[in-house]
Design an enzyme around this catalytic site. Structure first.
Site, PDB file in Angstrom:
ATOM      1  N   ASP A  44       0.842  -1.200   0.000  1.00 20.75           N
ATOM      2  CA  ASP A  44       0.000   0.000   0.000  1.00 20.75           C
ATOM      3  C   ASP A  44       0.876   1.249   0.000  1.00 20.75           C
ATOM      4  O   ASP A  44       1.686   1.444   0.901  1.00 20.75           O
ATOM      5  CB  ASP A  44      -0.899  -0.012   1.240  1.00 20.75           C
ATOM      6  CG  ASP A  44      -1.839   1.183   1.282  1.00 20.75           C
ATOM      7  OD1 ASP A  44      -2.981   1.056   0.824  1.00 20.75           O
ATOM      8  OD2 ASP A  44      -1.422   2.253   1.779  1.00 20.75           O
ATOM      9  N   TYR A  49       2.706   9.901  -0.289  1.00 22.00           N
ATOM     10  CA  TYR A  49       3.801   9.295   0.479  1.00 22.00           C
ATOM     11  C   TYR A  49       5.147   9.552  -0.203  1.00 22.00           C
ATOM     12  O   TYR A  49       6.196   9.306   0.397  1.00 22.00           O
ATOM     13  CB  TYR A  49       3.620   7.777   0.608  1.00 22.00           C
ATOM     14  CG  TYR A  49       2.388   7.322   1.335  1.00 22.00           C
ATOM     15  CD1 TYR A  49       1.538   8.217   1.979  1.00 22.00           C
ATOM     16  CD2 TYR A  49       2.050   5.973   1.372  1.00 22.00           C
ATOM     17  CE1 TYR A  49       0.403   7.780   2.632  1.00 22.00           C
ATOM     18  CE2 TYR A  49       0.910   5.526   2.031  1.00 22.00           C
ATOM     19  CZ  TYR A  49       0.091   6.431   2.650  1.00 22.00           C
ATOM     20  OH  TYR A  49      -1.042   5.986   3.291  1.00 22.00           O
ATOM     21  N   LYS A  74      -2.938   5.891  -4.109  1.00 25.24           N
ATOM     22  CA  LYS A  74      -4.039   6.803  -3.799  1.00 25.24           C
ATOM     23  C   LYS A  74      -3.796   8.169  -4.435  1.00 25.24           C
ATOM     24  O   LYS A  74      -2.663   8.664  -4.438  1.00 25.24           O
ATOM     25  CB  LYS A  74      -4.183   6.981  -2.279  1.00 25.24           C
ATOM     26  CG  LYS A  74      -4.139   5.691  -1.480  1.00 25.24           C
ATOM     27  CD  LYS A  74      -4.166   5.956   0.016  1.00 25.24           C
ATOM     28  CE  LYS A  74      -3.821   4.717   0.798  1.00 25.24           C
ATOM     29  NZ  LYS A  74      -2.378   4.393   0.783  1.00 25.24           N
ATOM     30  N   HIS A 107      -7.785   9.595  -1.817  1.00 25.86           N
ATOM     31  CA  HIS A 107      -7.037   9.581  -0.552  1.00 25.86           C
ATOM     32  C   HIS A 107      -7.734  10.388   0.546  1.00 25.86           C
ATOM     33  O   HIS A 107      -7.859   9.920   1.670  1.00 25.86           O
ATOM     34  CB  HIS A 107      -5.619  10.118  -0.778  1.00 25.86           C
ATOM     35  CG  HIS A 107      -4.654   9.759   0.312  1.00 25.86           C
ATOM     36  ND1 HIS A 107      -3.288   9.848   0.161  1.00 25.86           N
ATOM     37  CD2 HIS A 107      -4.841   9.324   1.574  1.00 25.86           C
ATOM     38  CE1 HIS A 107      -2.690   9.459   1.267  1.00 25.86           C
ATOM     39  NE2 HIS A 107      -3.615   9.147   2.152  1.00 25.86           N
TER      40      HIS A 107
END
Length: 285
Positions: A44, A49, A74, A107
């Site tokens: 994931d 990120y 996401k 997200h």
């Protein structure tokens, strides 16, 4: 490895590996490669990120066939406008070095969610994404967006652990067989969870650690989990939850720990605006 069947027929590994807050300085690459070598087949990540590229490289270098690995990413709310959303999907594919993503999520559900969802639906039809879903949707947010979607989400990824069990939300999404994915499945920032007597007594009974008991509880509740750790021994430990089963009394004892509250409140005023200003995903473009 156990699998959970989504409402679109795709089978997702029940336990995976989260990469939130693992920096893109080689750490993500090493952590993902280690996780894959230990048997994890579900990774994931997210645009916000900033580590999609390292995830993709680790998957490629693992030597494991791409179709055996489930990759989730996401879309960040900065890119929810329709044309931006289409570009965001293609950018994620390019960074991950893959022709398709197994799951792609909204997200943070603020702003032009409907436009982002339309772009994701089209990408799914085009084969760029196998399953589409949302995250951080409370009952209030879910009811404000999802009824107008043409395609029902396959998952809603939210904060979930024994202290935050999302009972109202789970009733709502269960009507359309939408699965819940847990972020912070081990109670991120809530140290008292791992020392709770209910958890520790069950752990002692089965010869397991407290984290394994919590993850097993979540698995038996039908929750998809992906705990994060960069330590190989902890990654391995987090997977070893399928050789014991909690009784209904034990499940009920853990269910009773629910406080109905988490660390994050998506319904709080100004959350969307704060997130938009806090994370500029295009700062280094």
């Amino acid at each position: 490895m156990d699998f959970i069947t989504l409402n679109d027929g795709n089978k997702i590994p029940a336990i995976g590996f989260g990469t939130f807050q693992i920096p893109p300085d080689g750490s993500t690459y090493e952590a993902v490669k280690t996780a894959l070598s230990l048997g994890i087949r579900h990774i994931d990540t997210a645009v916000a990120y900033f580590n999609e590229q390292e995830v993709g490289q680790a998957v490629k270098d693992s030597g494991i066939p791409r179709e055996e690995i489930w990759i989730t990413s996401k879309m960040w709310l900065q890119d929810f406008a329709y044309e931006d959303a289409k570009m965001s999907i293609d950018t994620s594919l390019k960074k991950l070095g893959t022709d398709y993503m197994d799951l792609y999520l909204i997200h943070q559900p603020y702003g032009k969610v409907d436009e982002a969802w339309q772009a994701m639906e089209e990408a799914k039809k085009a084969g760029k994404i196998r399953s589409i879903g949302v995250s951080n949707m409370t009952p209030k947010i879910w009811n404000s967006f999802v009824p107008s979607f043409d395609t029902m989400p396959s998952v809603n990824q939210v904060e979930f652990n024994p202290y935050c069990q999302q009972k109202e939300l789970r009733k709502i999404i269960a009507e359309n067989d939408v699965k819940l994915e847990a972020w912070a499945p081990l109670g991120q920032g809530r140290a008292d969870l791992l020392t709770n007597p209910v958890i520790t007594e069950i752990a002692e009974k089965y010869g397991k650690n407290e984290g394994q008991v919590i993850l097993r509880f979540e698995n038996q509740e039908g929750i998809i989990v992906f705990p994060k750790s960069t330590k190989p021994e902890r990654i391995k430990s987090n997977m070893e939850i399928f050789d014991f089963e909690l009784s209904e009394d034990e499940m009920n004892a853990i269910r009773a720990l629910d406080t109905g509250k988490g660390n994050h409140d998506p319904d709080a005023p100004g959350v969307g605006e704060w997130l938009l200003s806090a994370y500029d995903i295009h700062a280094n473009d």
